[in-house]
Write a protein that holds these residues in place. Structure first.
Motif, PDB file in Angstrom:
ATOM      1  N   ALA A  77       0.710  -1.327   0.068  1.00 21.69           N
ATOM      2  CA  ALA A  77       0.026   0.087  -0.051  1.00 21.69           C
ATOM      3  C   ALA A  77       1.002   1.470   0.093  1.00 21.69           C
ATOM      4  O   ALA A  77       0.405   2.202  -0.622  1.00 21.69           O
ATOM      5  CB  ALA A  77      -0.731   0.003   1.269  1.00 21.69           C
ATOM      6  N   ALA A  78       1.901   1.102   0.597  1.00 25.03           N
ATOM      7  CA  ALA A  78       3.115   2.459   0.912  1.00 25.03           C
ATOM      8  C   ALA A  78       3.282   2.780  -0.521  1.00 25.03           C
ATOM      9  O   ALA A  78       3.751   3.891  -1.184  1.00 25.03           O
ATOM     10  CB  ALA A  78       3.901   2.109   1.817  1.00 25.03           C
ATOM     11  N   TYR A  79       3.667   1.701  -1.350  1.00 24.02           N
ATOM     12  CA  TYR A  79       4.383   1.810  -2.724  1.00 24.02           C
ATOM     13  C   TYR A  79       3.092   2.273  -3.763  1.00 24.02           C
ATOM     14  O   TYR A  79       3.474   3.185  -4.469  1.00 24.02           O
ATOM     15  CB  TYR A  79       4.955   0.617  -3.258  1.00 24.02           C
ATOM     16  N   ASN A  80       2.019   1.625  -3.475  1.00 25.61           N
ATOM     17  CA  ASN A  80       1.047   2.017  -4.654  1.00 25.61           C
ATOM     18  C   ASN A  80       0.594   3.218  -4.275  1.00 25.61           C
ATOM     19  O   ASN A  80      -0.013   3.778  -5.326  1.00 25.61           O
ATOM     20  CB  ASN A  80       0.035   0.763  -4.472  1.00 25.61           C
ATOM     21  N   SER A  81       0.360   3.739  -3.083  1.00 29.64           N
ATOM     22  CA  SER A  81      -0.045   5.167  -2.730  1.00 29.64           C
ATOM     23  C   SER A  81       0.676   6.174  -3.325  1.00 29.64           C
ATOM     24  O   SER A  81       0.047   7.429  -3.304  1.00 29.64           O
ATOM     25  CB  SER A  81      -0.543   5.236  -1.146  1.00 29.64           C
ATOM     26  N   GLY A  82       1.821   6.082  -3.453  1.00 30.50           N
ATOM     27  CA  GLY A  82       2.836   6.959  -4.234  1.00 30.50           C
ATOM     28  C   GLY A  82       3.001   8.014  -3.367  1.00 30.50           C
ATOM     29  O   GLY A  82       3.329   9.141  -3.375  1.00 30.50           O
ATOM     30  N   GLY A  83       3.004   7.738  -2.011  1.00 27.07           N
ATOM     31  CA  GLY A  83       3.367   8.764  -0.948  1.00 27.07           C
ATOM     32  C   GLY A  83       4.869   9.071  -0.627  1.00 27.07           C
ATOM     33  O   GLY A  83       5.610   8.370  -1.344  1.00 27.07           O
ATOM     34  N   ALA A  84       5.198   9.716   0.215  1.00 27.40           N
ATOM     35  CA  ALA A  84       6.714  10.278   0.446  1.00 27.40           C
ATOM     36  C   ALA A  84       7.401   8.952   0.704  1.00 27.40           C
ATOM     37  O   ALA A  84       8.586   9.235   0.295  1.00 27.40           O
ATOM     38  CB  ALA A  84       6.692  11.397   1.626  1.00 27.40           C
ATOM     39  N   ALA A  85       6.936   8.144   1.310  1.00 23.42           N
ATOM     40  CA  ALA A  85       7.678   6.905   1.956  1.00 23.42           C
ATOM     41  C   ALA A  85       8.159   6.150   0.744  1.00 23.42           C
ATOM     42  O   ALA A  85       9.323   5.809   0.489  1.00 23.42           O
ATOM     43  CB  ALA A  85       6.999   6.119   2.800  1.00 23.42           C
TER      44      ALA A  85
END
Length: 325
Positions: free
Chosen positions: A271-279
């Motif tokens: 989810a962190a990678y797919n959401s395209g967030g800062a992380a």
């Protein structure tokens, strides 16, 4: 008489194979909120073994106790899993179903859209124990007053003989739900709900996925080893050892994903990678596909002669996958 050309060992092996096939097939229990629910056949084996050992331990009162407690534990786990599933639907994740088996429950949930959404899904399961505690406490109050003459409830489980059976049952319901709430939230070891909340919180705060993974591993390993030691001392507790083993196994899988640079495909970090967030952007990782798998948790409670102990297993029986509904 054995069949021509087939040894007794081969016939026995074939019979055991057929038994294994039967046990590997879950039993459909129906649907709740359009979510398929299945029960693994091994539940009846464990229940039968418990019933066989209950009479020598305490007679017919303990036998009846075992018959009532098993379904009560399953219902508690089911409500917990439904909490995860309904929260997952709320954030747009796909829900395939729930599998119940002797050591806990599995909610098969697809990828959540963000760490924040995943944190809500992780939290929703333990939160179901709050209303359950209140219900069991309301049931316990009049029974406790009838037994003791006091409304100031002291939580303990009396011997489940006829005169105190309801007292024991309702008190056990309160203790089980308090224990599960605390165990799932206060032990931040993946794959417990507390471990998922730790990961989601770090990712939500902008910590890079690789650093988050290392923190998760460094927290989970000593906790898993501590649970393992507790399983051997002061009393041997098989379920506790299984809990520790699964914590360490899941942590090792996370370590392997970290070394192979495969965090984008790990269900904790997709989810962190797919959401395209800062992380995700900080690591330059590629987006992962819509991975769906069991939402591992430790949701089962085991009650034995030593009292009430929280135990569980999030590992599914081999070769089982719930079909999409």
């Amino acid at each position: 008489m054995s069949a021509p050309g087939i040894s007794l060992a081969q016939q026995a092996g074939g019979a055991l194979g057929r038994v294994g096939e039967i046990l590997a097939k879950p039993i459909p229990l129906g649907q709740l909120f359009s979510i398929p629910i299945e029960l693994h056949a091994s539940f009846f084996i464990v229940l039968g073994l418990q019933l066989l050992t209950s009479i020598p331990q305490g007679g017919w009162a303990v036998l009846l106790w075992s018959l009532v407690l098993g379904p009560m534990l399953l219902a508690t786990v089911l409500i917990h899993e439904l909490g995860h599933c309904l929260a997952a639907r709320q954030v747009g994740a796909h829900v395939s179903g729930i599998l119940l088996w002797p050591l806990g429950g599995l909610a098969f949930i697809g990828q959540t859209p963000s760490p924040k959404a995943d944190a809500w899904v992780a939290l929703a399961g333990p939160l179901t124990h709050i209303p359950q505690v209140l219900v069991w406490l309301l049931l316990l109050l009049p029974v406790y007053h009838a037994d003791t003459g006091s409304w100031a409830v002291k939580l303990y489980v009396p011997y489940p003989e006829a005169a105190h059976f309801l007292h024991a049952l309702f008190a056990c319901g309160v203790i089980i739900n308090i224990s599960l709430f605390a165990f799932n939230l206060l032990v931040p070891a993946y794959p417990l709900d507390g471990g998922r909340l730790l990961v989601d919180g770090l990712l939500w705060a902008g910590v890079a996925p690789r650093r988050t993974a290392w923190i998760t591993i460094c927290v989970a390993v000593p906790l898993g080893l501590g649970v393992m030691v507790y399983g051997f001392y002061p009393h041997f507790q098989m379920v506790t050892i299984m809990v520790a083993g699964f914590i360490l196994f899941a942590t090792f899988q996370l370590f392997q994903a970290l070394r192979a640079d495969a965090l984008p495909r790990h269900p904790l970090f997709a989810a962190a990678y797919n959401s395209g967030g800062a992380a995700a952007g900080a690591t330059g990782g590629a987006g992962a596909g819509g991975h769906e798998g069991p939402y591992f948790k430790f949701d089962s409670v085991v009650v034995d002669s030593a009292g009430v102990g929280v135990g569980a297993a999030g590992a599914p029986p081999a070769q089982h996958q719930l079909p999409p509904h």
